[in-house]
Structures are given as C-alpha cells and as structure tokens.
Write a protein that holds these residues in place. Structure first.
Motif, PDB file in Angstrom:
ATOM      1  N   ARG A 255       0.843  -1.214   0.000  1.00  9.95           N
ATOM      2  CA  ARG A 255       0.000   0.000   0.000  1.00  9.95           C
ATOM      3  C   ARG A 255       0.874   1.258   0.000  1.00  9.95           C
ATOM      4  O   ARG A 255       0.657   2.189  -0.777  1.00  9.95           O
ATOM      5  CB  ARG A 255      -0.905  -0.005   1.235  1.00  9.95           C
ATOM      6  CG  ARG A 255      -1.881   1.171   1.302  1.00  9.95           C
ATOM      7  CD  ARG A 255      -2.382   1.428   2.709  1.00  9.95           C
ATOM      8  NE  ARG A 255      -1.319   1.763   3.646  1.00  9.95           N
ATOM      9  CZ  ARG A 255      -0.749   2.974   3.740  1.00  9.95           C
ATOM     10  NH1 ARG A 255      -1.142   3.962   2.956  1.00  9.95           N
ATOM     11  NH2 ARG A 255       0.211   3.177   4.609  1.00  9.95           N
ATOM     12  N   ARG A 284      -9.049  -7.762   3.579  1.00  8.39           N
ATOM     13  CA  ARG A 284     -10.400  -7.339   4.007  1.00  8.39           C
ATOM     14  C   ARG A 284     -10.415  -6.988   5.499  1.00  8.39           C
ATOM     15  O   ARG A 284     -11.092  -6.047   5.920  1.00  8.39           O
ATOM     16  CB  ARG A 284     -11.424  -8.432   3.697  1.00  8.39           C
ATOM     17  CG  ARG A 284     -11.697  -8.643   2.208  1.00  8.39           C
ATOM     18  CD  ARG A 284     -12.297  -7.409   1.575  1.00  8.39           C
ATOM     19  NE  ARG A 284     -12.822  -7.666   0.230  1.00  8.39           N
ATOM     20  CZ  ARG A 284     -12.643  -6.853  -0.801  1.00  8.39           C
ATOM     21  NH1 ARG A 284     -11.919  -5.739  -0.657  1.00  8.39           N
ATOM     22  NH2 ARG A 284     -13.184  -7.111  -1.978  1.00  8.39           N
ATOM     23  N   GLN A 287      -8.898  -3.615   5.828  1.00  3.74           N
ATOM     24  CA  GLN A 287      -9.840  -2.590   5.371  1.00  3.74           C
ATOM     25  C   GLN A 287     -10.899  -2.298   6.443  1.00  3.74           C
ATOM     26  O   GLN A 287     -11.325  -1.158   6.622  1.00  3.74           O
ATOM     27  CB  GLN A 287     -10.522  -3.047   4.082  1.00  3.74           C
ATOM     28  CG  GLN A 287      -9.607  -2.953   2.858  1.00  3.74           C
ATOM     29  CD  GLN A 287     -10.316  -3.408   1.594  1.00  3.74           C
ATOM     30  OE1 GLN A 287     -10.708  -4.562   1.463  1.00  3.74           O
ATOM     31  NE2 GLN A 287     -10.500  -2.491   0.658  1.00  3.74           N
ATOM     32  N   LYS A 288     -11.297  -3.355   7.129  1.00  6.62           N
ATOM     33  CA  LYS A 288     -12.316  -3.213   8.183  1.00  6.62           C
ATOM     34  C   LYS A 288     -11.750  -2.400   9.358  1.00  6.62           C
ATOM     35  O   LYS A 288     -12.437  -1.549   9.936  1.00  6.62           O
ATOM     36  CB  LYS A 288     -12.727  -4.621   8.651  1.00  6.62           C
ATOM     37  CG  LYS A 288     -14.133  -4.722   9.190  1.00  6.62           C
ATOM     38  CD  LYS A 288     -14.480  -6.196   9.416  1.00  6.62           C
ATOM     39  CE  LYS A 288     -15.741  -6.327  10.248  1.00  6.62           C
ATOM     40  NZ  LYS A 288     -16.061  -7.740  10.523  1.00  6.62           N
ATOM     41  N   PRO A 291     -10.816   1.973   7.799  1.00  6.16           N
ATOM     42  CA  PRO A 291     -11.687   2.332   6.669  1.00  6.16           C
ATOM     43  C   PRO A 291     -11.013   3.318   5.712  1.00  6.16           C
ATOM     44  O   PRO A 291     -10.430   4.318   6.133  1.00  6.16           O
ATOM     45  CB  PRO A 291     -12.913   2.956   7.348  1.00  6.16           C
ATOM     46  CG  PRO A 291     -12.931   2.353   8.717  1.00  6.16           C
ATOM     47  CD  PRO A 291     -11.493   2.165   9.100  1.00  6.16           C
ATOM     48  N   GLY A 292     -11.046   2.951   4.406  1.00  2.15           N
ATOM     49  CA  GLY A 292     -10.519   3.832   3.356  1.00  2.15           C
ATOM     50  C   GLY A 292      -9.036   3.683   3.076  1.00  2.15           C
ATOM     51  O   GLY A 292      -8.567   3.971   1.972  1.00  2.15           O
ATOM     52  N   LYS A 293      -8.260   3.217   4.054  1.00  2.00           N
ATOM     53  CA  LYS A 293      -6.788   3.219   3.924  1.00  2.00           C
ATOM     54  C   LYS A 293      -6.280   2.254   2.849  1.00  2.00           C
ATOM     55  O   LYS A 293      -5.265   2.517   2.189  1.00  2.00           O
ATOM     56  CB  LYS A 293      -6.171   2.862   5.287  1.00  2.00           C
ATOM     57  CG  LYS A 293      -4.655   3.039   5.344  1.00  2.00           C
ATOM     58  CD  LYS A 293      -4.121   2.773   6.756  1.00  2.00           C
ATOM     59  CE  LYS A 293      -2.604   2.821   6.802  1.00  2.00           C
ATOM     60  NZ  LYS A 293      -2.065   2.507   8.137  1.00  2.00           N
ATOM     61  N   TYR A 294      -6.950   1.103   2.672  1.00  2.00           N
ATOM     62  CA  TYR A 294      -6.433   0.077   1.760  1.00  2.00           C
ATOM     63  C   TYR A 294      -7.288  -0.087   0.503  1.00  2.00           C
ATOM     64  O   TYR A 294      -7.160  -1.060  -0.218  1.00  2.00           O
ATOM     65  CB  TYR A 294      -6.339  -1.276   2.496  1.00  2.00           C
ATOM     66  CG  TYR A 294      -5.324  -1.283   3.617  1.00  2.00           C
ATOM     67  CD1 TYR A 294      -4.005  -1.663   3.388  1.00  2.00           C
ATOM     68  CD2 TYR A 294      -5.679  -0.872   4.903  1.00  2.00           C
ATOM     69  CE1 TYR A 294      -3.070  -1.654   4.413  1.00  2.00           C
ATOM     70  CE2 TYR A 294      -4.753  -0.860   5.935  1.00  2.00           C
ATOM     71  CZ  TYR A 294      -3.447  -1.248   5.681  1.00  2.00           C
ATOM     72  OH  TYR A 294      -2.512  -1.234   6.695  1.00  2.00           O
ATOM     73  N   ASP A 295      -8.175   0.896   0.233  1.00  2.00           N
ATOM     74  CA  ASP A 295      -9.144   0.714  -0.846  1.00  2.00           C
ATOM     75  C   ASP A 295      -8.538   0.805  -2.251  1.00  2.00           C
ATOM     76  O   ASP A 295      -9.201   0.481  -3.238  1.00  2.00           O
ATOM     77  CB  ASP A 295     -10.299   1.730  -0.706  1.00  2.00           C
ATOM     78  CG  ASP A 295     -11.148   1.420   0.528  1.00  2.00           C
ATOM     79  OD1 ASP A 295     -10.880   0.381   1.174  1.00  2.00           O
ATOM     80  OD2 ASP A 295     -12.057   2.208   0.839  1.00  2.00           O
ATOM     81  N   SER A 296      -7.291   1.269  -2.346  1.00  2.00           N
ATOM     82  CA  SER A 296      -6.641   1.340  -3.668  1.00  2.00           C
ATOM     83  C   SER A 296      -5.586   0.256  -3.850  1.00  2.00           C
ATOM     84  O   SER A 296      -4.886   0.231  -4.865  1.00  2.00           O
ATOM     85  CB  SER A 296      -5.991   2.718  -3.858  1.00  2.00           C
ATOM     86  OG  SER A 296      -6.979   3.714  -3.807  1.00  2.00           O
ATOM     87  N   GLU A 298      -4.291  -2.979  -4.984  1.00  2.00           N
ATOM     88  CA  GLU A 298      -4.725  -4.020  -5.929  1.00  2.00           C
ATOM     89  C   GLU A 298      -4.132  -5.375  -5.540  1.00  2.00           C
ATOM     90  O   GLU A 298      -2.937  -5.482  -5.290  1.00  2.00           O
ATOM     91  CB  GLU A 298      -4.280  -3.683  -7.357  1.00  2.00           C
ATOM     92  CG  GLU A 298      -4.892  -2.424  -7.917  1.00  2.00           C
ATOM     93  CD  GLU A 298      -3.851  -1.429  -8.385  1.00  2.00           C
ATOM     94  OE1 GLU A 298      -3.916  -1.019  -9.557  1.00  2.00           O
ATOM     95  OE2 GLU A 298      -2.966  -1.066  -7.569  1.00  2.00           O
ATOM     96  N   ASN A 324      -9.929  -4.575  -5.994  1.00  2.00           N
ATOM     97  CA  ASN A 324      -9.573  -3.144  -6.085  1.00  2.00           C
ATOM     98  C   ASN A 324      -8.912  -2.752  -7.406  1.00  2.00           C
ATOM     99  O   ASN A 324      -8.122  -1.801  -7.438  1.00  2.00           O
ATOM    100  CB  ASN A 324      -8.643  -2.732  -4.923  1.00  2.00           C
ATOM    101  CG  ASN A 324      -9.309  -2.823  -3.572  1.00  2.00           C
ATOM    102  OD1 ASN A 324     -10.532  -2.739  -3.480  1.00  2.00           O
ATOM    103  ND2 ASN A 324      -8.529  -3.002  -2.512  1.00  2.00           N
TER     104      ASN A 324
END
Length: 486
Positions: A255, A284, A287-288, A291-296, A298, A324
């Motif tokens: 990341r 996942r 991400q839980k 929130p938002g930190k790992y959404d990009s 891939e 992603n």
C-alpha cells in the motif's frame, strides 16, 4: 538457385532472444535426461544401475501414482459423454455412481451446454459464481463473480497478469528468491525486470520486510519502475506457510509503495504446520480496521486444480480473483483473456468441483472425505520420512515440512565437488543432482534453478513419489558422493 534460399529462415540467433534467455529448471536438462533414462528402461536394454526413474523434480501428483478423486472423475465422465445420463439405472446400480454425481453433472451441463463449446472468455458465469461462494465461505467476506477469471491452470493466470502489469523493460516485479521459475521465465519473455528479494531461511523461509524494502529501493534507485510484488504462499520451492503478521506487513508495504500484490496460493490446502491465511481475507480485515486506507491496494490471488489433494495438472484448470482493480484495467484483462478465447471448459468444470466438493450428508461425501484425507496424510507422512532422511545426511540442513509439496534442503558440498563441477561447466548443486540421477534414477532440481543466496547450495524435491525406497537410495548416494569428494 542462390545458396541463401537453401537455408532455413530461422536459426538460434534470429529467433526471439527473450525466449532463448528464459530458464525453466524444473523441466530443464535433468528432466530431459531422466526421460531418456525412462525410455531406456522401457526398452529393456538400459544397462542402468537402477530399475525406475523417480520424477521428484516436478509437482505432478498423478504421474507419481496419486489417485484421482472418484467424485471428480465420475462427474467429468458424464460431462464428456452425456449419453450415459440416459442410463441412470446402470450408473447407480452397476457402476457405483451416486445420485449427487448425476445431479452435479446435470447442473454443469445445464450451464455449459457442451464441454466441447467455447465459454465466455472469463469462464462460465455459474462456475465463477460457485468460486465466489467458495471464497466467501473460506474468508468470511463477499466475493463478486465479475472479478473472477477462469484460466488454464494458475500459470496461464500469471501470464495474463504479468502481460497487463509489465509495460516495458523498466517495469519491475519483486519476486521471492528462491522462487518457482515461472516468474523469472515469464519476465524474461516479456523483457521486463525481475527484482529479486531473498526469503529468510533461518525464519522457515518467511518474508523479511527489511530485505524486501532494500531490494525495492535498490531497483528504484537504478531507474526501475517497480509495480508489483509476488508472494507464493504456501511456498514453492520452500514449502513455507506464512503467518498472518507477515501477510499484513507485505500488504502494508505494498500500500505504501503502490504495488500490485500477486498472491500465488495454489498450495492453500497443502498445509501441515499452522494454517493457511489468504491474502484476500487479511486485506479485508485491514480494510475493516482502517476504513478507506487500503481501498486502492490491488490484489490478484491465484488458485489451481493442479495441486492440493486434487492433483489434476493435465486438466489445466485454475482461476484468479481481482480486488480493487480499476474497471478500465479490468476491461483490458478481459480483452487479453479473450484473445486466448477461454480456459478449457472441462478444466473449468473441475475447478467448480474443487471449490464445491460433496458436503456432509451427501451420498459421495464419505468416499470423497476418505480419499482426500488419505492423500493428505500420505503426503504428510512422506514429507516427514524425507525430512528425517535429510537430517541424518552429512552436511544437509532442512527445516520442518510446513506445506506445499516440496522440501528445499541446504547442502554443504566438499571443495573437490565444486572443482569437479567447474570442469563440467556446472554449478556444484547441478553437478550433485546430475550424479544423483545417473546413480539412482531420482530426478531433483538444483537450487540454482530457483535462485538462492550467494554462496549457498540447495536442491528441491517433491515428496509425491510413493514408497520410501527411493529416499534410501538418496541417503546411500549422498554418503558415497561425500566420501568420493572429501
């Protein structure tokens, strides 16, 4: 007629030199020679000092007498020859097919039509849905069938992903050393850059973040655009099974540096020590928690019917799941797989059976469970026997078997052996493996075929071959080899 028109157009110097430079040790010189020995033995005029060739060089379970799972093969037989379904009474009463075998075959035929027809480029929708359901059961997080692509084994999926990720020779991919040579060979073919990072042998071949960072920074400083990191878990050739904290650390680093994570998870059911943690599940969870930190970030995860207790290498079935990824990039991946039309449909059906085997209470469950457990215990037993043998061999060090189908012991060979190897233009581990093959018929792969730390020597062996006699022949050879070159 001019003399030039009498010559072949292609020669070794004018073909694609990227193909020429690619190395693939598991089917290299030793494997070729072992097949020549096998042919001599069949011919009955070999004069060889052994009576069989043991192909411990490649994870090819059914070549080494692993029996196919009955449920899988019975369903496949009906898919290949649906006319058999017109004789259900014969199947049930005389051929020992169970009602759930017939039901599954009918279900799959209703979705594929005929296994002789092309499917959608990314695979049969119902099979992709079955995989998505499996991933949700495995990880506890939902999966979307639109993000799943069926492939001709995981190798084909790796090929697709690397073609998409690598734009030119400056595109770099972090690859673990030792690694399965598919990765270095594929990067060679693409004329992209392999950025090696060493696994930590002292830590059961775990990942070491400081080493990964060092490799990344060195490559970046040299002008390489490092785009992705490959993780093989459980490991090949090492057999390592990564703890969750290692996976979290890799995802965090990926990341931070905007790297695509390629998680090769084809040995996920081959775990003897600890448990398998999928990269998708750990991502996942992160991400839980954040929130938002790992959404990009891939992630592409790969799986296959070739390994595990299934061992159906020849059917060429596998899949990868994307997490992603940009929709426009995904559209290009779809186009790329479309150029190859689709994965073999019978292989796709086998993937469906792997991810959705008989459940408790169903007619085929008991036999399936018995066969599956027997294969697993057999692998574990042979891994332990092989490990014990290595422990008693002079100058050989080998970690406890953790998973996959391989052991990757370190060997310390006498200087005289290194001198004899140099005279033949070989590395000492190649020399050792060649002498072993010639003396015993056992084919291993030298560690140099996978990459290894400077100054260290290893070999990789599968523990798939049945029996233990071949293990005894390695122990005996090793003692004689050490005595000869002391």
């Amino acid at each position: 007629m001019s003399s030039s028109s009498n010559r072949q157009r292609l020669n070794i110097d004018n073909i694609n030199q990227h193909v020429r430079s690619a190395q693939y040790a598991v089917r290299g010189e030793l494997a070729v020679k072992s097949e020549q020995f096998r042919a001599s033995l069949v011919g009955g005029t070999s004069g060889l000092p052994f009576t069989q060739v043991i192909s411990a060089n490649i994870g090819n379970p059914q070549q080494l007498d692993q029996k196919p799972l009955t449920f899988f093969r019975q369903v496949l037989s009906l898919l290949e020859n649906p006319v058999l379904l017109e004789h259900e009474d014969v199947l049930l009463n005389q051929l020992d097919y169970k009602p759930d075998v017939i039901a599954r075959a009918k279900f799959l035929l209703s979705k594929v039509g005929s296994v002789g027809a092309y499917s959608a480029s990314n695979g049969v929708p119902a099979i992709r849905q079955s995989i998505a359901d499996f991933l949700e059961r495995r990880d506890g997080f939902p999966a979307n069938e639109a993000d799943i692509y069926l492939s001709a084994g995981a190798s084909s999926g790796v090929n697709t992903l690397l073609h998409i990720i690598c734009a030119d020779e400056k595109s770099g991919i972090l690859v673990p050393i030792p690694q399965y040579p598919l990765y270095t060979a594929s990067l060679s073919l693409l004329n992209a850059t392999c950025v090696p990072y060493l696994l930590d042998e002292a830590k059961n071949w775990g990942t070491d973040l400081a080493t990964i960072r060092e490799s990344y920074e060195k490559a970046t400083a040299a002008g390489i655009d490092v785009r992705a990191i490959v993780i093989i878990n459980p490991g090949n050739p090492t057999g390592a099974s990564l703890p969750k904290e290692d996976i979290r650390a890799v995802l965090d680093f990926a990341r931070e540096q905007r790297l695509v994570v390629l998680a090769d998870e084809v040995y996920q059911t081959n775990v003897f020590v600890g448990e398998f943690h999928s990269f998708k599940k750990v991502l996942r969870e992160l991400q839980k928690e954040n929130p938002g930190k790992y959404d990009s970030l891939e992630l592409a995860s790969l799986h296959s019917v070739s390994k595990g207790m299934v061992g159906e290498c020849g059917h060429r079935g596998g899949y990868f799941e994307l997490v992603n990824f940009d929709p426009e990039v995904q559209a290009e991946i779809y186009k790329f797989v479309s150029i190859m039309l689709c994965a073999p449909v019978i292989g796709q059906c086998l993937v469906e059976l792997m991810v959705n085997p008989p459940k408790k209470g169903e007619p085929s469950y008991e036999l399936y469970q018995k066969e599956y457990t027997s294969i697993f215990e057999g692998l574990k037993e042979r891994a332990t026997a092989l490990h014990k043998a290595f422990e008693q061999m002079e100058g050989v060090e080998c970690g406890t078997p953790q998973g996959s189908m391989y052991l990757f012991p370190a060997i310390n060979l006498p200087p005289k052996a290194a001198d004899a190897a140099a005279k033949e233009g070989r590395t000492p581990d190649e020399f050792y493996c060649m002498r072993l093959l010639e003396a015993t018929g056992v084919c291993l792969v030298p560690g140099s075929g996978f990459g290894q730390k400077e100054g260290s020597l290893h070999f990789r062996t599968t523990f798939l071959p049945p029996g233990t006699q071949w293990v005894g022949s390695i122990v005996k050879f090793h003692q004689e080899f050490m005595d000869q070159y002391r």
